[in-house]
Design a protein around this motif. Structure first.
Motif, PDB file in Angstrom:
ATOM      1  N   VAL A  72       0.807  -1.231   0.000  1.00  0.00           N
ATOM      2  CA  VAL A  72       0.000   0.000   0.000  1.00  0.00           C
ATOM      3  C   VAL A  72       0.838   1.277   0.000  1.00  0.00           C
ATOM      4  O   VAL A  72       0.810   2.011  -0.981  1.00  0.00           O
ATOM      5  N   THR A  73       1.575   1.554   1.081  1.00  0.00           N
ATOM      6  CA  THR A  73       2.322   2.824   1.139  1.00  0.00           C
ATOM      7  C   THR A  73       3.815   2.614   1.367  1.00  0.00           C
ATOM      8  O   THR A  73       4.559   3.581   1.451  1.00  0.00           O
TER       9      THR A  73
ATOM     10  N   TYR B 126      -2.761   9.613   0.915  1.00  0.00           N
ATOM     11  CA  TYR B 126      -2.068   8.404   0.452  1.00  0.00           C
ATOM     12  C   TYR B 126      -2.380   7.307   1.440  1.00  0.00           C
ATOM     13  O   TYR B 126      -2.131   7.474   2.641  1.00  0.00           O
ATOM     14  N   GLY B 127      -2.912   6.204   0.960  1.00  0.00           N
ATOM     15  CA  GLY B 127      -3.318   5.140   1.873  1.00  0.00           C
ATOM     16  C   GLY B 127      -4.220   5.734   2.938  1.00  0.00           C
ATOM     17  O   GLY B 127      -5.108   6.523   2.639  1.00  0.00           O
ATOM     18  N   MET B 128      -3.982   5.391   4.181  1.00  0.00           N
ATOM     19  CA  MET B 128      -4.762   5.980   5.275  1.00  0.00           C
ATOM     20  C   MET B 128      -3.882   6.866   6.156  1.00  0.00           C
ATOM     21  O   MET B 128      -4.134   7.063   7.343  1.00  0.00           O
ATOM     22  N   GLN B 129      -2.839   7.422   5.514  1.00  0.00           N
ATOM     23  CA  GLN B 129      -1.824   8.183   6.219  1.00  0.00           C
ATOM     24  C   GLN B 129      -2.371   9.398   6.974  1.00  0.00           C
ATOM     25  O   GLN B 129      -1.793   9.808   7.986  1.00  0.00           O
TER      26      GLN B 129
END
Lengths: 560, 560
Positions: A72-73, B126-129
């Motif tokens: 994912v990141t 970004y993603g769940m950042q």
């Protein structure tokens, strides 16, 4: 008629040869909740598993691994531990050294030859990702028709590991914090990915009732079912983040026959001491009373820790055997000294070296942060991999002045006391070795920043095996100790321990064009700077694949 | 002599203008342990802080933010929420849409004009950042000599947030697991980065005694010290991962005067309902008994959760005021309907639209995984950003067949029952809008996969403000509901809620060349597919900066 048969056989043989040459793997890497020691946490898995799939190949095979990053990141890189990458230095999988990391969604193809039989490993080589569970085994068999110099009926691989409940993110952030947050001792020891944390040690009630489940099938103990009278080859390897281990099988002696892919003159042992990054093959004869079970045990040595692998089902009738005394260095040094190359398989080292480098291992404080250092230089990685920087003449991406071959005042350095290493620095400078020269490395241990403490460091060299010429206690004596080097039958290894307050002397020939990291295999120690990089014959490295580029100063490097 | 003075004054004025034009920020982003609600966890911080530094600028300024990614193994992207990025669509900061992520060690420079006064936000995209703490405030003031249409003595910014103790990695892995791992309700609510988790709720003894420290200075309650008789402008914004909030100040009415950067015809309220991604300015008059303190409270509405912000020091003499009933939609709908453009600041929408798209919001199961979808299509991001793919004609990197403008059998869809949406799919297809056309969006809410449940979704549009033409309960009636649209004084916003079992109608002009994501601002909902992407006039976008490239199919894109 006989000619037809001959042709037919010949075709078959060619086909068999062709089939054996390429071993293809497709791996999807992602995070998933797993409970390897009954405690549920995020683990990096390959195709659903940690440890990942074993790579089984035959000598001279080409191994091709297509790795897809599904994190994912987070980026990724995988190192093939013990594989020298002759002719493929860009496939070594060390982020910042031989390649840019693999970005989320990308597929990167590792391609390398396994040129020697033996037991090897793979694992993440980026940040502290290895400790999140990305690791596995590589087993390379002999060519058809060739035999090992020892006999066995069955062949099993067991990877040992230590296991932490905190994420590698939390561990890494702690290490680079003020105040310092040490990772501490592991919560469990894993045998082939399975351990058993005592859930009752958890605070109760936990917010998540499924956080620790002592009856999870994922943490069933590792069981090796054996047949009486048979001989088993156990390939024991260690992927610990921190721990030095003792491995034993209750009531059974082990005969050590292989170390890091090299045959060992047989050594019988009750305990196998094994350090992170090492692999051994031991033979065990199933010669004990067959009506009962026996413990397979790992214990931590060299640190005062308590984690072991308690049993689940089918508990043996006796209590678990005691492990060795944790701080007794003598039996560990004795094992190190006992490991020699097997008669008939000795590669004699060059009698002299062209250059001798003394690496003093120290713990330091720099700007208030704890570091590990070599000759008072704490290693940092550049964001542009060295291999590309050197081939593309990007001189500005790392420090061009080489680090020292020994501490300037090494003669007066007292390894037994807490040193006032106030002149320690952080640097990404590298050692440049003249191609085809013979290099000696003396790893010199010393006291840490804590009084009366010296730790065990397993040093691992990429791209090479080295001869282990000697071990000693105390400070290395450059005049007299080399005279005692074993030049007759030294073992070759890729990972070796330097014992507390001791030294270890190694020799290798800088004959593998590329850029190779040499580092303590303890994950937090490397993260804290305990490593160096060697360049040798980089001008002989062929055209780099553009797939390894794309980070730092190599963004936009596209080859026609 | 008089000419000299005039020249002098003129030079001064020019200097003042020049100084105001560029606002430069240098940000270092990294992980650090923080205790925003007394519980210690890893937080993504900017220059040591979460929330990050506020961006303070004046209308027409150019904001330049140099972001250095110090996250070790994780990439990064930052979105400037409410900034339309006119002429700079590559600076929108949405990973996979307008740029590749920023790799570890890299510095990326965002550069954009803040063309309107008002209250905006920034956060990771970004993603769940975002939920890891990377967020902050942008406040844009009027040009010199211009005044707001309301008077106040002091100006304060307060960002509201909800807070989870699990890492965003754990949250994301749970959402994409079988069995599904829902993030659950937050452990705390934060006011300007500070909350208070009740440490006694933690299991005891915890392994780490410093894990929760009720007396940490980091979780001292947010205190606003005020001067009697003065009027305060409070810029209230919500960066919650999940929660819809009610905000109130005990004993004080609030007058809502700004929403998402637009002046509101004043609305007096006791509670301000605020959804993730929204910003409001409210005026409060300090007109109550000055010898005591008053509660500043947030409560969760729309979900049955218990987290609030308990006080620490200087507790008011009265108990905390009760929040609104969590599942009473009526007052929330009433506030939505009450927010209109302020007289004298009305931008009249085009009277008709060229295209009307109905977005049915559904929860779905695809291959056993839970998703959120729009018209039964669950959104996924490609690894090559759309903006680059479209400019460089990389047609193969995303699905070229557009998603539907409405569900095929929308007429027969029963929004009040659990639908059997077995035909749901995942897709990265996008909506292509004809440049300069007027587009209507009807957000249609429906029942989730749980009986008698419909959630609140705050939808946020990048690159635009939209007019909010109307809200309704039940199913949208395409024949009659548009006749009731407010075309007289609709508010313009960038984020708007669709209430449970209701619909919300929006209008915007597709006049900003670029690629813009439109999505539910609830972090797990977007992660689970609740979004769409609009392309408009991409052929008018100028040369893309090569800094946004380097991922997916754009590795190696280097511009001369």
């Amino acid at each position: 008629m006989s000619r037809l048969i001959a042709l037919f056989l010949c075709v078959l043989a060619t086909m068999a040869l062709a089939e054996a040459r390429i071993r293809r793997y497709k791996w999807d890497v992602k995070y998933e909740f797993k409970s390897p020691d009954c405690y549920k946490k995020l683990v990096i898995i390959i195709n659903g598993r940690s440890p990942g799939p074993s790579i089984l190949a035959q000598q001279s095979d080409v191994v091709v691994v297509e790795v897809t990053n599904g994190l994912v990141t987070e980026n990724l890189a995988i190192h093939w531990h013990g594989i020298r990458q002759i002719g493929s230095p860009w496939s070594d999988g060390t982020e910042g050294v031989t390649q840019c990391p693999i970005f989320p969604g990308d597929t990167f193809t590792y391609r390398f030859v396994v040129d020697r039989p033996g037991t090897y490993l793979y694992h993440a080589h980026y940040g502290m990702q290895r400790a999140a569970g990305l690791y596995g085994s590589i087993q390379v068999s002999l060519p058809d028709g060739m035999a090992e110099p020892f006999a066995y009926d069955y062949d099993k691989s067991i990877i040992l590991n230590d296991w932490y409940h905190k994420s590698t993110y939390e561990q890494a952030a702690g290490l680079s914090s003020i105040p310092f947050g040490w990772v501490g001792e592991p919560q469990s020891l894993l045998i082939q990915g399975r351990g058993k944390f005592n859930c009752s040690k958890l605070a109760s009630p936990t917010l998540d009732p499924t956080a620790c489940n002592a009856t999870s099938s994922e943490c069933l103990p590792y069981v090796l079912t054996v047949i009486p009278g048979k001989t088993y080859r156990l390939r024991i390897s260690s992927m610990t983040a921190l721990s030095a281990l003792s491995f034993q099988i209750e009531g059974h002696n082990m005969t050590i026959v292989e170390a890091d892919g090299h045959y060992v003159e047989p050594v019988v042992a009750q305990n196998l001491f094994i350090y992170s990054g090492e692999t051994y093959s031991v033979l065990i004869k199933i010669d004990q009373e067959p009506s009962r079970n026996y413990w397979i045990m790992t214990n931590i040595v060299s640190r005062n820790a308590t984690a072991t692998t308690p049993p689940g089902l089918r508990v043996p009738p006796t209590g678990p055997p005691a492990g060795p005394i944790w701080n007794d260095v003598a039996p560990r040094l004795a094992q190190s000294l006992a490991i020699k190359a097997r008669q008939g398989y000795i590669h004699t080292p060059p009698p002299k070296s062209d250059r001798a480098i003394v690496f003093l291992n120290t713990q330091n404080k720099i700007d208030g942060y704890f570091h590990w250092s070599v000759n008072n230089v704490s290693f940092t990685l550049p964001h542009t991999p060295y291999l590309i920087a050197l081939k593309e003449n990007l001189h500005h991406v790392f420090d061009q002045s080489p680090p020292p071959d020994r501490l300037r005042d090494f003669t007066n350095y007292d390894i037994y006391r807490v040193a006032n290493n106030t002149n320690a620095t952080s640097s990404n400078a590298i050692y440049r070795l003249k191609f085809n020269t013979t290099v000696d490395i003396i790893l010199q241990n010393a006291n840490t920043l804590t009084a009366n403490t010296s730790e065990t460091h397993p040093w691992h060299l990429h791209g090479h095996d080295f001869w282990v010429l000697g071990y000693g206690t105390g400070k290395f004596d450059a005049d007299n100790d080399p005279k005692k080097y074993n030049l007759v039958n030294p073992i070759k290894k890729n990972t070796v321990a330097v014992h507390p307050y001791g030294w270890t002397a190694l020799r290798f020939v800088a004959d593998n064009p590329g850029v190779w990291v040499f580092h303590c295999h303890i994950e937090p120690h490397l993260y804290m700077g305990m490593g160096v990089v060697f360049e040798e014959g980089v001008e002989r490295v062929g055209k780099l694949p553009s797939e390894i580029m794309g980070c730092g100063e190599t963004k936009g490097f596209k080859r026609p």
